[in-house]
Design an enzyme around this catalytic site. Structure first.
Site, PDB file in Angstrom:
ATOM      1  N   LYS A 178       0.426  -0.967   0.200  1.00  0.00           N
ATOM      2  CA  LYS A 178      -0.154   0.438  -0.378  1.00  0.00           C
ATOM      3  C   LYS A 178       0.758   1.161   0.348  1.00  0.00           C
ATOM      4  O   LYS A 178       0.087   2.036  -0.792  1.00  0.00           O
ATOM      5  CB  LYS A 178      -1.111  -0.129   1.065  1.00  0.00           C
ATOM      6  CG  LYS A 178      -2.003  -1.178   1.075  1.00  0.00           C
ATOM      7  CD  LYS A 178      -3.139  -1.313   2.579  1.00  0.00           C
ATOM      8  CE  LYS A 178      -4.370  -1.752   1.539  1.00  0.00           C
ATOM      9  NZ  LYS A 178      -5.994  -1.601   2.690  1.00  0.00           N
TER      10      LYS A 178
ATOM     11  N   ASN B 265      -5.363   2.261  -2.055  1.00  0.00           N
ATOM     12  CA  ASN B 265      -5.789   1.425  -1.886  1.00  0.00           C
ATOM     13  C   ASN B 265      -6.110   0.730  -3.181  1.00  0.00           C
ATOM     14  O   ASN B 265      -6.307  -0.586  -3.565  1.00  0.00           O
ATOM     15  CB  ASN B 265      -6.514   0.532  -0.620  1.00  0.00           C
ATOM     16  CG  ASN B 265      -7.914   1.386  -0.746  1.00  0.00           C
ATOM     17  OD1 ASN B 265      -8.149   2.404  -1.620  1.00  0.00           O
ATOM     18  ND2 ASN B 265      -8.930   0.692  -0.572  1.00  0.00           N
TER      19      ASN B 265
ATOM     20  N   ASP C  19     -10.223   3.555   1.485  1.00  0.00           N
ATOM     21  CA  ASP C  19     -10.566   2.997   2.653  1.00  0.00           C
ATOM     22  C   ASP C  19     -11.559   4.188   3.785  1.00  0.00           C
ATOM     23  O   ASP C  19     -12.533   3.453   4.400  1.00  0.00           O
ATOM     24  CB  ASP C  19      -9.277   2.234   3.393  1.00  0.00           C
ATOM     25  CG  ASP C  19      -8.733   1.622   2.699  1.00  0.00           C
ATOM     26  OD1 ASP C  19      -9.887   0.872   2.513  1.00  0.00           O
ATOM     27  OD2 ASP C  19      -7.900   0.236   3.483  1.00  0.00           O
TER      28      ASP C  19
ATOM     29  N   ALA D  73      -2.820   1.775  15.347  1.00  0.00           N
ATOM     30  CA  ALA D  73      -2.453   2.843  14.648  1.00  0.00           C
ATOM     31  C   ALA D  73      -1.822   1.936  13.739  1.00  0.00           C
ATOM     32  O   ALA D  73      -0.375   2.708  12.399  1.00  0.00           O
ATOM     33  CB  ALA D  73      -1.178   3.208  15.708  1.00  0.00           C
TER      34      ALA D  73
ATOM     35  N   GLY E  75      -2.548   0.168   9.190  1.00  0.00           N
ATOM     36  CA  GLY E  75      -3.506   1.366   8.236  1.00  0.00           C
ATOM     37  C   GLY E  75      -4.705   1.035   8.587  1.00  0.00           C
ATOM     38  O   GLY E  75      -4.778   2.447   8.311  1.00  0.00           O
ATOM     39  N   ALA E  76      -5.530   0.209   8.730  1.00  0.00           N
ATOM     40  CA  ALA E  76      -6.845   0.142   9.736  1.00  0.00           C
ATOM     41  C   ALA E  76      -6.568   2.326  10.052  1.00  0.00           C
ATOM     42  O   ALA E  76      -8.285   2.696  10.010  1.00  0.00           O
ATOM     43  CB  ALA E  76      -7.434  -0.646  10.126  1.00  0.00           C
TER      44      ALA E  76
ATOM     45  N   TYR F 122     -13.471  -8.485  10.415  1.00  0.00           N
ATOM     46  CA  TYR F 122     -14.850  -9.365  10.054  1.00  0.00           C
ATOM     47  C   TYR F 122     -14.644 -10.721   9.987  1.00  0.00           C
ATOM     48  O   TYR F 122     -15.886 -11.221   9.400  1.00  0.00           O
ATOM     49  CB  TYR F 122     -15.491  -8.597   9.193  1.00  0.00           C
ATOM     50  CG  TYR F 122     -14.640  -8.705   7.293  1.00  0.00           C
ATOM     51  CD1 TYR F 122     -14.000  -7.080   7.218  1.00  0.00           C
ATOM     52  CD2 TYR F 122     -14.722  -9.468   6.961  1.00  0.00           C
ATOM     53  CE1 TYR F 122     -12.950  -7.722   6.224  1.00  0.00           C
ATOM     54  CE2 TYR F 122     -13.388  -9.779   5.750  1.00  0.00           C
ATOM     55  CZ  TYR F 122     -12.841  -9.067   5.330  1.00  0.00           C
ATOM     56  OH  TYR F 122     -11.846  -8.538   4.256  1.00  0.00           O
TER      57      TYR F 122
HETATM   58  P1  ATR Z   1      -3.739  -3.150   9.608  1.00  0.00           P
HETATM   59  O1  ATR Z   1      -2.748  -2.253   8.876  1.00  0.00           O
HETATM   60  O2  ATR Z   1      -4.710  -4.351   9.685  1.00  0.00           O
HETATM   61  O3  ATR Z   1      -4.105  -2.574  10.152  1.00  0.00           O
HETATM   62  P2  ATR Z   1      -0.602  -3.442  11.019  1.00  0.00           P
HETATM   63  O4  ATR Z   1      -0.715  -2.220   9.907  1.00  0.00           O
HETATM   64  O5  ATR Z   1      -0.028  -4.902  11.080  1.00  0.00           O
HETATM   65  O6  ATR Z   1      -2.437  -4.138  10.253  1.00  0.00           O
HETATM   66  O7  ATR Z   1      -1.224  -2.928  12.450  1.00  0.00           O
HETATM   67  C1  ATR Z   1      -1.947  -4.194  13.817  1.00  0.00           C
HETATM   68  C2  ATR Z   1      -2.346  -3.576  14.426  1.00  0.00           C
HETATM   69  O8  ATR Z   1      -2.743  -3.966  15.716  1.00  0.00           O
HETATM   70  C3  ATR Z   1      -1.596  -2.140  15.162  1.00  0.00           C
HETATM   71  O9  ATR Z   1      -1.960  -1.160  15.820  1.00  0.00           O
HETATM   72  C4  ATR Z   1      -0.901  -3.426  16.448  1.00  0.00           C
HETATM   73  O10 ATR Z   1      -0.001  -2.120  17.457  1.00  0.00           O
HETATM   74  P3  ATR Z   1       1.434  -1.999  17.391  1.00  0.00           P
HETATM   75  O11 ATR Z   1       1.501  -1.311  16.558  1.00  0.00           O
HETATM   76  O12 ATR Z   1       1.910  -2.047  18.907  1.00  0.00           O
HETATM   77  O13 ATR Z   1       2.733  -3.392  16.867  1.00  0.00           O
HETATM   78  C5  ATR Z   1      -2.081  -3.756  16.628  1.00  0.00           C
HETATM   79  N1  ATR Z   1      -2.082  -5.122  17.911  1.00  0.00           N
HETATM   80  C6  ATR Z   1      -1.859  -6.500  17.091  1.00  0.00           C
HETATM   81  N2  ATR Z   1      -1.325  -7.443  17.937  1.00  0.00           N
HETATM   82  C7  ATR Z   1      -1.548  -6.545  19.093  1.00  0.00           C
HETATM   83  C8  ATR Z   1      -1.593  -6.989  20.305  1.00  0.00           C
HETATM   84  N3  ATR Z   1      -1.895  -8.764  20.469  1.00  0.00           N
HETATM   85  N4  ATR Z   1      -1.979  -5.937  21.655  1.00  0.00           N
HETATM   86  C9  ATR Z   1      -2.289  -4.929  21.195  1.00  0.00           C
HETATM   87  N5  ATR Z   1      -2.263  -4.540  19.900  1.00  0.00           N
HETATM   88  C10 ATR Z   1      -2.009  -5.234  18.715  1.00  0.00           C
END
Ligand code: ATR
Length: 280
Positions: A66, A87, A102, A129, A131-132, A218
């Site tokens: 992305k 996207n 998105d 924090a 992509g979503a 989802y």
């Molecule tokens: P996406 O693009 O789907 O949002 P991503 O960029 O990998 O995916 O982000 C995943 C998010 O889930 C992040 O905010 C991550 O927290 P970190 O920035 O600290 O990695 C969060 N996340 C994933 N597993 C987690 C967990 N077990 N506890 C708390 N936050 C989690």
């Protein structure tokens, strides 16, 4: 001539976008195709070198490309510029545009499932924090909500607060319980609660009775977070509609018809998710 579009990612086998666009192509009787392309990062340059000759009208971009596609487009749309992520790709004349739908998907889903949610403005607490989360922040700011970003890794929340500026604040995840009492909309934009991932253990007792709880996850459709919210009598929004609504603009650009997000389409995707999710 058949109009060709794609979803490209790595891996991409799990993507439900082909099911979604395939449904619309059939429904509107359009001579088009929507193909699944597994493009490893090392092949990204080559993919764009061949892009025009391959005759693509455009397509969707998913993880991990992305951000990496940005140098390959002629220009970004304002949403992709704000989010720093693309996207959807389409042509405007000779220019390949990198857009991001998105945020439209995130907000379109809220409008459909919780009408009136933004009638009086408000404050969102956003967990995550990645992509979503970026899509959620961009959409919520456009609709006048302030956003508190709560993330396990505080530095990533801070980076988003800096990127989006006033109206967005950064917090560690431990601060979330105390913030719930002043929250109108709680959003989970992490992978917590997804099938195969750790559960989301957040205690919702402190949320006000008018609060809405939105999970971008989802799979499963009803996450533990949404179940807990429903048990408290709160309005809930699941993440499937975000996938459906983000797809509308891309389909329109490539195939020239504005597709409808129907109950039938949602039901087809729901059935597919339930069939493939243990206990889903
Ligand atoms: P996406 O693009 O789907 O949002 P991503 O960029 O990998 O995916 O982000 C995943 C998010 O889930 C992040 O905010 C991550 O927290 P970190 O920035 O600290 O990695 C969060 N996340 C994933 N597993 C987690 C967990 N077990 N506890 C708390 N936050 C989690």
């Amino acid at each position: 001539m058949t109009i060709r579009a794609f979803v490209m990612g790595h891996p991409v086998a799990h993507s439900r976008s082909p099911m979604l666009h395939g449904y619309w192509l059939k429904r509107y009787g359009i001579d088009g195709s929507y193909e699944r392309l597994d493009i490893p990062p090392a092949e990204l340059d080559r993919f764009f070198q061949d892009f025009r000759a391959a005759g693509w009208a455009g397509g969707n971009v998913t993880v991990p490309h992305k951000t990496a596609v940005i140098p390959h487009v002629g220009r970004l749309d304002p949403a992709a510029e704000a989010m720093g992520a693309v996207n959807t790709l389409w042509y405007e004349g000779e220019t390949l545009v990198g857009g991001n739908t998105d945020a439209i998907g995130f907000i379109g889903n809220l409008d459909e499932r919780a009408p009136g949610w933004d009638a009086r403005g408000g404050h969102a607490a956003l967990l995550g924090a990645g992509g979503a989360a970026r899509a959620a922040i961009h959409g919520l700011r456009q609709r006048g909500f302030t956003v508190g970003v709560f993330n396990r890794t505080l530095a990533r929340a801070e980076a988003l607060a800096t990127r989006f500026g006033p109206g967005v604040s950064a917090h560690s995840i431990g601060e979330l319980p105390a913030a719930l009492a002043a929250t109108d909309l709680l959003v989970n934009a992490t992978s917590l609660g997804m099938t195969g991932q750790p559960a989301n253990e957040l205690d919702l007792a402190a949320l006000p009775a008018h609060a809405i709880v939105y999970d971008v996850v989802y799979v499963p459709l009803e996450t533990g977070l949404l179940r807990a919210a429903a048990a408290r009598g709160l309005r809930t929004v699941d993440g499937l509609g975000m996938l459906l609504h983000q797809a509308v603009a891309g389909f329109t650009h490539w195939f020239g018809a504005v597709p409808e997000v129907t109950a039938e389409l949602r039901a087809i995707l729901e059935a597919d998710i339930r069939a493939k999710t243990p206990g889903g």
